[in-house]
Write a protein that holds these residues in place. Structure first.
Motif, PDB file in Angstrom:
ATOM      1  N   VAL A   1      32.183  47.132  49.133  1.00  8.39           N
ATOM      2  CA  VAL A   1      32.430  47.556  47.754  1.00  8.39           C
ATOM      3  C   VAL A   1      31.742  46.575  46.803  1.00  8.39           C
ATOM      4  N   PRO A   2      30.504  46.851  46.395  1.00  4.78           N
ATOM      5  CA  PRO A   2      29.827  45.994  45.421  1.00  4.78           C
ATOM      6  C   PRO A   2      30.255  46.373  44.003  1.00  4.78           C
ATOM      7  N   LEU A   3      30.637  45.386  43.198  1.00  2.92           N
ATOM      8  CA  LEU A   3      31.249  45.680  41.906  1.00  2.92           C
ATOM      9  C   LEU A   3      30.595  44.926  40.757  1.00  2.92           C
TER      10      LEU A   3
ATOM     11  N   GLU B   1      37.901  47.050  57.541  1.00  4.57           N
ATOM     12  CA  GLU B   1      38.036  45.961  56.584  1.00  4.57           C
ATOM     13  C   GLU B   1      37.343  46.385  55.290  1.00  4.57           C
ATOM     14  N   ILE B   2      37.763  45.804  54.185  1.00  2.00           N
ATOM     15  CA  ILE B   2      37.137  46.056  52.889  1.00  2.00           C
ATOM     16  C   ILE B   2      36.516  44.750  52.400  1.00  2.00           C
ATOM     17  N   ILE B   3      35.202  44.752  52.241  1.00  2.00           N
ATOM     18  CA  ILE B   3      34.483  43.598  51.709  1.00  2.00           C
ATOM     19  C   ILE B   3      34.149  43.887  50.258  1.00  2.00           C
ATOM     20  N   ILE B   4      34.708  43.115  49.353  1.00  2.00           N
ATOM     21  CA  ILE B   4      34.419  43.275  47.929  1.00  2.00           C
ATOM     22  C   ILE B   4      33.552  42.113  47.472  1.00  2.00           C
ATOM     23  N   SER B   5      32.433  42.435  46.853  1.00  2.00           N
ATOM     24  CA  SER B   5      31.558  41.419  46.266  1.00  2.00           C
ATOM     25  C   SER B   5      31.401  41.729  44.788  1.00  2.00           C
TER      26      SER B   5
END
Length: 304
Positions: free
Chosen positions: A11-13, A36-40
């Motif tokens: 999830v690029p934000l 898994e959720i990878i937020i950057s």
């Protein structure tokens, strides 16, 4: 060390507070739990990071990263892939919604197809700013031919609004691509590259809600080339023949790589021929409509 999850959701934000909670709620409601959720976060200036921290405190599957400044959307898209641990991978846009069966259905499609399939995605439904349904959208990128050049031609023939790149990839294939690049319509280039590597399977269920709103940089109503360039971190630059740039980059990509020479040449040639045939059809259609309008106007004037 805990075992790696089967799927990584990247999830690029950047300044995503408006729809982020809806997006994360939908991810956590998936009926396939092995992810898994990878937020950057690209140094957001609104409440994005605060929202992310609140969700990470509630669910251990969420991992948070924050860039010291806004490096541009394409860099952030690559960053979540770099941090991923899953065998399978999906990018997630903050303003879209994945229905609960999304992951389970796409993973099952890849498992059933075997290694020749490198990407699966579901059917798309367009929604507006308030989440009201606009209507279904036909992506037409179900490309199962065993010949790479035929799959690549299918991309050139049918791609428009590009939703397939929000599907579930085999990570081994995605990491062989250039992913999202710093030019307009680079998602077209990515999907052409993926099609050369393997089959793309469309799941016959409408599980992806694509939000169309004025703040989107992805061809929604109100989006402009300037706003899209800002997403890439290139605000203020002039846009010169963006489709020609995309075409040149796609042909360059298709003609290089580790695939056999015949595969590379036939894929590049198929994309070029099909793309130009499509452009000719579009221009002829516009010309016909213009002629019809003039004839009708002339006829109406003569009958007046």
């Amino acid at each position: 060390m805990e075992p790696a999850p089967r799927v990584t959701l990247g999830v690029p934000l950047y300044n995503a507070e408006r729809y982020l909670e809806d997006c994360l709620d939908a991810l956590l409601a998936q009926d396939y739990p092995d992810f898994e959720i990878i937020i950057s976060d690209n140094a957001s200036t609104d409440r994005t990071w605060e929202i992310c921290e609140a969700y990470a405190a509630r669910d251990a599957r969420i991992r948070l990263y924050r860039n010291p400044r806004n490096f541009g959307g394409h860099v952030n898209y690559a960053r979540v892939v770099e941090l991923a641990r899953g065998e399978l991978f999906k990018w997630v846009a903050y303003d879209d919604v994945c229905l609960p069966a999304y992951l389970r259905t796409c993973v099952a499609a890849l498992d059933a197809a075997g290694p020749q399939a490198v990407l699966s995605y579901p059917r798309t439904v367009l929604i507006d700013e308030a989440g009201e349904v606009i209507g279904p959208y036909a992506d037409r990128l179900d490309l199962r031919d065993r010949r790479p050049w035929r799959r690549v031609a299918g991309v050139a023939r049918n791609i428009n609004l590009c939703h397939a790149h929000f599907g579930v990839f085999r990570m081994s294939a995605l990491r062989r691509t250039g992913m999202i690049r710093p030019f307009l319509s680079s998602d077209y280039t990515l999907i052409a590259e993926v099609a050369r590597l393997g089959e793309i399977h469309e799941v016959d269920q409408p599980l992806f809600l694509r939000r169309m709103h004025g703040g989107s940089t992805r061809q929604a109503e109100g989006a402009t080339a300037a706003s899209a360039l800002a997403w890439y971190g290139q605000a203020g630059r002039r846009v010169r023949a963006p489709r020609m740039r995309m075409l040149a980059e796609t042909l360059r990509m298709l003609s290089t790589g580790s695939e056999p020479l015949g595969t590379r040449i036939s894929s590049a040639a198929a994309f070029l021929a099909t793309w130009w045939a499509r452009r000719v059809r579009v221009r002829l259609g516009r010309l016909r409509r213009s002629v019809v309008r003039r004839i009708r106007a002339s006829t109406a004037k003569g009958n007046a």
